[in-house]
Design an enzyme around this catalytic site. Structure first.
Site, PDB file in Angstrom:
ATOM      1  N   ASP A  19       0.830  -1.206   0.000  1.00  0.00           N
ATOM      2  CA  ASP A  19       0.000   0.000   0.000  1.00  0.00           C
ATOM      3  C   ASP A  19       0.862   1.251   0.000  1.00  0.00           C
ATOM      4  O   ASP A  19       1.960   1.251   0.566  1.00  0.00           O
ATOM      5  CB  ASP A  19      -0.914  -0.024   1.237  1.00  0.00           C
ATOM      6  CG  ASP A  19      -2.033   0.998   1.148  1.00  0.00           C
ATOM      7  OD1 ASP A  19      -2.321   1.484   0.028  1.00  0.00           O
ATOM      8  OD2 ASP A  19      -2.623   1.320   2.188  1.00  0.00           O
ATOM      9  N   ASN A  67     -10.584  -2.688  -6.328  1.00  0.00           N
ATOM     10  CA  ASN A  67      -9.721  -1.815  -7.138  1.00  0.00           C
ATOM     11  C   ASN A  67     -10.303  -1.484  -8.511  1.00  0.00           C
ATOM     12  O   ASN A  67      -9.873  -0.536  -9.163  1.00  0.00           O
ATOM     13  CB  ASN A  67      -8.315  -2.404  -7.304  1.00  0.00           C
ATOM     14  CG  ASN A  67      -7.454  -2.294  -6.063  1.00  0.00           C
ATOM     15  OD1 ASN A  67      -6.565  -3.099  -5.836  1.00  0.00           O
ATOM     16  ND2 ASN A  67      -7.707  -1.278  -5.239  1.00  0.00           N
TER      17      ASN A  67
HETATM   18  C1  FPP Z   1      -1.437   0.031  -3.527  1.00  0.00           C
HETATM   19  O1  FPP Z   1      -1.061   1.388  -3.550  1.00  0.00           O
HETATM   20  C2  FPP Z   1      -0.960  -0.716  -4.673  1.00  0.00           C
HETATM   21  C3  FPP Z   1      -1.730  -1.396  -5.568  1.00  0.00           C
HETATM   22  C4  FPP Z   1      -3.191  -1.439  -5.492  1.00  0.00           C
HETATM   23  C5  FPP Z   1      -1.152  -2.109  -6.710  1.00  0.00           C
HETATM   24  C6  FPP Z   1       0.096  -2.873  -6.455  1.00  0.00           C
HETATM   25  C7  FPP Z   1       0.743  -3.117  -7.753  1.00  0.00           C
HETATM   26  C8  FPP Z   1       2.063  -3.101  -7.994  1.00  0.00           C
HETATM   27  C9  FPP Z   1       3.099  -2.899  -6.967  1.00  0.00           C
HETATM   28  C10 FPP Z   1       2.493  -3.257  -9.402  1.00  0.00           C
HETATM   29  C11 FPP Z   1       3.009  -4.550  -9.873  1.00  0.00           C
HETATM   30  C12 FPP Z   1       2.705  -5.745  -9.090  1.00  0.00           C
HETATM   31  C13 FPP Z   1       3.180  -6.980  -9.339  1.00  0.00           C
HETATM   32  C14 FPP Z   1       2.799  -8.089  -8.415  1.00  0.00           C
HETATM   33  C15 FPP Z   1       4.054  -7.298 -10.464  1.00  0.00           C
HETATM   34  P1  FPP Z   1      -2.210   2.475  -3.701  1.00  0.00           P
HETATM   35  O2  FPP Z   1      -2.389   2.752  -5.151  1.00  0.00           O
HETATM   36  O3  FPP Z   1      -3.441   1.997  -3.016  1.00  0.00           O
HETATM   37  O4  FPP Z   1      -1.584   3.686  -2.973  1.00  0.00           O
HETATM   38  P2  FPP Z   1      -2.347   4.847  -2.149  1.00  0.00           P
HETATM   39  O5  FPP Z   1      -3.071   4.159  -1.026  1.00  0.00           O
HETATM   40  O6  FPP Z   1      -1.238   5.717  -1.670  1.00  0.00           O
HETATM   41  O7  FPP Z   1      -3.256   5.535  -3.094  1.00  0.00           O
END
Ligand code: FPP
Length: 245
Positions: A19, A67
């Site tokens: 996150d 998501n």
């Molecule tokens: C959360 O940060 C992250 C995600 C929902 C996506 C995770 C994806 C990756 C790290 C990319 C590639 C993954 C793999 C397994 C190859 P957020 O967007 O919720 O951040 P925020 O809470 O600060 O908005």
């Protein structure tokens, strides 16, 4: 940090809620996808650290059923990033003997993502050092509901006697069948929530909420988390004295 880890008391399974990509990108004055792109480095770091130490299962929450509610441009960019990363990482996964698995409602993923996943899962199937489990279009409640539905279907078909249904049997209907429960659940970004992740499986997991954004997460954080885990007393309902005797 690594030297302080007791190799004989490693958690068998670590699960991570990645996150803070968006918030990290904001600190860099960049669009959210920049955060996801940098999040890939943290995926690589944690996979490598866990495989090197001898952790047997690492599960990453890559995309939740919730998501899909994000702006379409972000969802599309995330799906493209997944395809690209999965393709790129196959040689490294094989070199390090890491087997890729996926949990979640994969049928609803875009065709390209499904294809890339299927290929990578088949191409890494023979690896046996560690399982890297990606949770994609996954949520804990979804998994429990689909398991309950399949249990009901099997009862209806006469293939399952309700008398046989206990916790162990029910768990065999979950997407995580065959994967031991995580002993350590880490969430980055400072939020203290489990957000519908592995709800059944984390019954006895140690929870660790770290105040770093996912793109900043590296091997040292994995080591720190394992040391923290090893300093906790896991009682499973018993009292301290029973554990020590
Ligand atoms: C959360 O940060 C992250 C995600 C929902 C996506 C995770 C994806 C990756 C790290 C990319 C590639 C993954 C793999 C397994 C190859 P957020 O967007 O919720 O951040 P925020 O809470 O600060 O908005």
């Amino acid at each position: 940090m690594k030297d302080k880890i007791d190799i004989n008391r490693l958690p068998k399974h670590i699960a991570i809620i990645m996150d803070g990509n968006g918030r990290w990108a904001k600190t860099q004055n960049q669009p959210r996808i920049f955060g996801h792109q940098h999040g890939v480095n943290a995926v690589r770091e944690s996979t490598e650290a866990c495989a090197e130490l001898g952790i047997k299962f690492l599960t990453l929450y890559a995309f939740s059923t919730e998501n899909w509610n994000r702006p379409i441009t972000e969802v599309d960019a995330l799906m493209s990033l997944l395809i690209e990363t999965i393709h790129q990482e196959i040689p490294t996964l094989n070199k390090n003997k890491v087997r890729l698995k996926a949990i979640g409602d994969l049928s609803k993923l875009p065709e390209g993502t499904k294809k890339a996943l299927k290929e990578a899962i088949a191409l890494t199937d023979q690896n046996d050092r560690m399982d890297l489990v990606l949770a994609l279009n996954y949520s804990g409640r979804w998994d429990i509901a689909q398991a309950a539905k399949r249990v009901a279907e099997d009862v209806k078909k006469g293939m399952l006697d309700p008398e046989q249904l206990d916790e162990h049997k029910f768990a065999s209907y979950l997407n995580t069948n065959g994967i031991p429960d995580p002993e350590l659940l880490i969430r980055t970004s400072g939020e203290s929530r489990v957000s519908n992740f592995l709800l059944w499986e984390i019954a006895y997991a140690e929870l660790l909420f770290l105040p770093v954004f996912w793109p900043e997460f590296n091997k040292e954080h994995i080591y720190e988390a394992i040391i923290n885990f090893q300093n906790r007393e896991r009682r499973f309902g018993k009292i301290s004295e029973q554990l020590n005797s």
